[in-house]
Design a protein around this motif. Structure first.
Motif, PDB file in Angstrom:
ATOM      1  N   CYS A  65       6.307  21.762  49.333  1.00 17.03           N
ATOM      2  CA  CYS A  65       7.438  22.471  48.730  1.00 17.03           C
ATOM      3  C   CYS A  65       8.789  21.855  49.084  1.00 17.03           C
ATOM      4  N   GLU A  66       8.922  21.308  50.284  1.00 17.31           N
ATOM      5  CA  GLU A  66      10.222  20.835  50.772  1.00 17.31           C
ATOM      6  C   GLU A  66      10.340  19.312  50.864  1.00 17.31           C
ATOM      7  N   ASN A  67       9.246  18.609  50.658  1.00 19.78           N
ATOM      8  CA  ASN A  67       9.223  17.138  50.768  1.00 19.78           C
ATOM      9  C   ASN A  67       9.671  16.648  52.146  1.00 19.78           C
ATOM     10  N   VAL A  68       9.412  17.434  53.157  1.00 18.55           N
ATOM     11  CA  VAL A  68       9.686  17.069  54.537  1.00 18.55           C
ATOM     12  C   VAL A  68       8.676  17.835  55.388  1.00 18.55           C
ATOM     13  N   THR A  69       8.272  17.230  56.494  1.00 21.36           N
ATOM     14  CA  THR A  69       7.317  17.945  57.340  1.00 21.36           C
ATOM     15  C   THR A  69       8.029  19.095  58.043  1.00 21.36           C
ATOM     16  N   LEU A  70       7.267  20.054  58.457  1.00 22.60           N
ATOM     17  CA  LEU A  70       7.809  21.212  59.164  1.00 22.60           C
ATOM     18  C   LEU A  70       8.472  20.774  60.469  1.00 22.60           C
ATOM     19  N   THR A  71       7.856  19.860  61.170  1.00 19.75           N
ATOM     20  CA  THR A  71       8.424  19.356  62.421  1.00 19.75           C
ATOM     21  C   THR A  71       9.765  18.674  62.173  1.00 19.75           C
ATOM     22  N   ASP A  72       9.825  17.828  61.156  1.00 21.42           N
ATOM     23  CA  ASP A  72      11.087  17.157  60.831  1.00 21.42           C
ATOM     24  C   ASP A  72      12.166  18.163  60.442  1.00 21.42           C
ATOM     25  N   PHE A  73      11.788  19.173  59.691  1.00 22.93           N
ATOM     26  CA  PHE A  73      12.763  20.195  59.297  1.00 22.93           C
ATOM     27  C   PHE A  73      13.342  20.889  60.530  1.00 22.93           C
ATOM     28  N   ILE A  74      12.479  21.277  61.453  1.00 21.49           N
ATOM     29  CA  ILE A  74      12.929  21.948  62.677  1.00 21.49           C
ATOM     30  C   ILE A  74      13.880  21.032  63.447  1.00 21.49           C
ATOM     31  N   LEU A  75      13.484  19.780  63.628  1.00 30.42           N
ATOM     32  CA  LEU A  75      14.320  18.843  64.383  1.00 30.42           C
ATOM     33  C   LEU A  75      15.646  18.569  63.673  1.00 30.42           C
ATOM     34  N   GLN A  76      15.624  18.456  62.361  1.00 26.03           N
ATOM     35  CA  GLN A  76      16.860  18.241  61.608  1.00 26.03           C
ATOM     36  C   GLN A  76      17.823  19.412  61.799  1.00 26.03           C
ATOM     37  N   GLU A  77      17.297  20.620  61.797  1.00 23.71           N
ATOM     38  CA  GLU A  77      18.154  21.792  61.989  1.00 23.71           C
ATOM     39  C   GLU A  77      18.701  21.837  63.413  1.00 23.71           C
ATOM     40  N   LYS A  78      17.896  21.454  64.374  1.00 23.05           N
ATOM     41  CA  LYS A  78      18.374  21.406  65.764  1.00 23.05           C
ATOM     42  C   LYS A  78      19.458  20.329  65.920  1.00 23.05           C
ATOM     43  N   VAL A  79      19.301  19.218  65.226  1.00 23.22           N
ATOM     44  CA  VAL A  79      20.312  18.158  65.275  1.00 23.22           C
ATOM     45  C   VAL A  79      21.615  18.636  64.636  1.00 23.22           C
ATOM     46  N   LYS A  80      21.533  19.373  63.531  1.00 21.65           N
ATOM     47  CA  LYS A  80      22.744  19.921  62.911  1.00 21.65           C
ATOM     48  C   LYS A  80      23.494  20.811  63.896  1.00 21.65           C
ATOM     49  N   LEU A  81      22.757  21.668  64.573  1.00 25.84           N
ATOM     50  CA  LEU A  81      23.380  22.556  65.552  1.00 25.84           C
ATOM     51  C   LEU A  81      23.939  21.750  66.724  1.00 25.84           C
ATOM     52  N   THR A  82      23.223  20.733  67.150  1.00 25.27           N
ATOM     53  CA  THR A  82      23.696  19.864  68.227  1.00 25.27           C
ATOM     54  C   THR A  82      25.016  19.202  67.832  1.00 25.27           C
ATOM     55  N   ARG A  83      25.108  18.731  66.602  1.00 24.85           N
ATOM     56  CA  ARG A  83      26.344  18.101  66.128  1.00 24.85           C
ATOM     57  C   ARG A  83      27.515  19.073  66.233  1.00 24.85           C
ATOM     58  N   LEU A 108      16.406  15.331  73.887  1.00 19.88           N
ATOM     59  CA  LEU A 108      17.416  15.648  72.880  1.00 19.88           C
ATOM     60  C   LEU A 108      18.116  14.373  72.424  1.00 19.88           C
ATOM     61  N   GLY A 109      18.481  13.515  73.371  1.00 25.37           N
ATOM     62  CA  GLY A 109      19.171  12.274  73.040  1.00 25.37           C
ATOM     63  C   GLY A 109      18.368  11.382  72.109  1.00 25.37           C
ATOM     64  N   LYS A 110      17.071  11.266  72.365  1.00 25.28           N
ATOM     65  CA  LYS A 110      16.200  10.436  71.511  1.00 25.28           C
ATOM     66  C   LYS A 110      16.102  11.010  70.097  1.00 25.28           C
ATOM     67  N   VAL A 111      15.913  12.322  70.010  1.00 27.63           N
ATOM     68  CA  VAL A 111      15.812  12.978  68.699  1.00 27.63           C
ATOM     69  C   VAL A 111      17.139  12.834  67.955  1.00 27.63           C
ATOM     70  N   PHE A 112      18.236  13.080  68.663  1.00 27.56           N
ATOM     71  CA  PHE A 112      19.560  13.005  68.054  1.00 27.56           C
ATOM     72  C   PHE A 112      19.828  11.608  67.505  1.00 27.56           C
ATOM     73  N   LYS A 113      19.509  10.599  68.278  1.00 22.23           N
ATOM     74  CA  LYS A 113      19.742   9.218  67.840  1.00 22.23           C
ATOM     75  C   LYS A 113      18.862   8.875  66.633  1.00 22.23           C
ATOM     76  N   LYS A 114      17.647   9.373  66.628  1.00 16.26           N
ATOM     77  CA  LYS A 114      16.739   9.114  65.506  1.00 16.26           C
ATOM     78  C   LYS A 114      17.332   9.623  64.185  1.00 16.26           C
ATOM     79  N   TYR A 115      17.947  10.798  64.219  1.00 15.03           N
ATOM     80  CA  TYR A 115      18.449  11.414  62.991  1.00 15.03           C
ATOM     81  C   TYR A 115      19.892  11.066  62.659  1.00 15.03           C
ATOM     82  N   THR A 116      20.687  10.646  63.642  1.00 14.16           N
ATOM     83  CA  THR A 116      22.097  10.363  63.371  1.00 14.16           C
ATOM     84  C   THR A 116      22.472   8.903  63.553  1.00 14.16           C
TER      85      THR A 116
END
Length: 133
Positions: A65-83, A108-116
């Protein structure tokens, strides 16, 4: 015969539309759960149990439905909040990591760098407000 075929086709279309709607309800409820518990460690199994679904089924449904995995969605939202926290709060990196349910500041740093593409420090230096502690 034409009438029977037309009725069968309409019924099939309604069934497909109903299936899509019910799938979207599970995805919406998954997102609601994620946003409610974004500041905690979120496991797919927890979401699935909350919705009384199989975790593998929920993961696949979300991806379809979302064309993204559930894990990626969760991490993307956490990165948005981190920003936002990096830019608009005086909290330290470890405080942000703890608040968002990461196992460590390093994780957190590794995840953040991966997405930003930026480190936590680079992001704060570029976009952060000056806070005097």
């Amino acid at each position: 015969m034409e009438y029977i075929k037309a009725v069968a086709e309409i019924r099939q279309q309604k069934k497909v539309a109903s299936d899509i709607t019910s799938k979207n309800i599970w995805v919406k409820q998954s997102k609601d759960y994620i946003f409610k518990y974004l500041h905690e460690k979120i496991r797919i199994q927890d979401i699935a149990e909350y919705l009384h679904l199989n975790a593998n089924y929920l993961s696949e449904l979300f991806r379809q439905c979302e064309n993204v995995t559930l894990t990626d969605f969760i991490l993307q939202e956490k990165v948005k909040l981190t920003r936002n926290l990096l830019a608009y709060s005086p909290y330290s990196y470890i405080e942000i990591a703890t608040y968002l349910g990461f196992s460590s500041q390093s994780h957190l740093g590794k995840v953040f760098k991966k997405y930003t593409g930026m480190t936590l420090r680079q992001y704060r230096e570029k976009y952060g407000q000056n806070f005097n502690k």
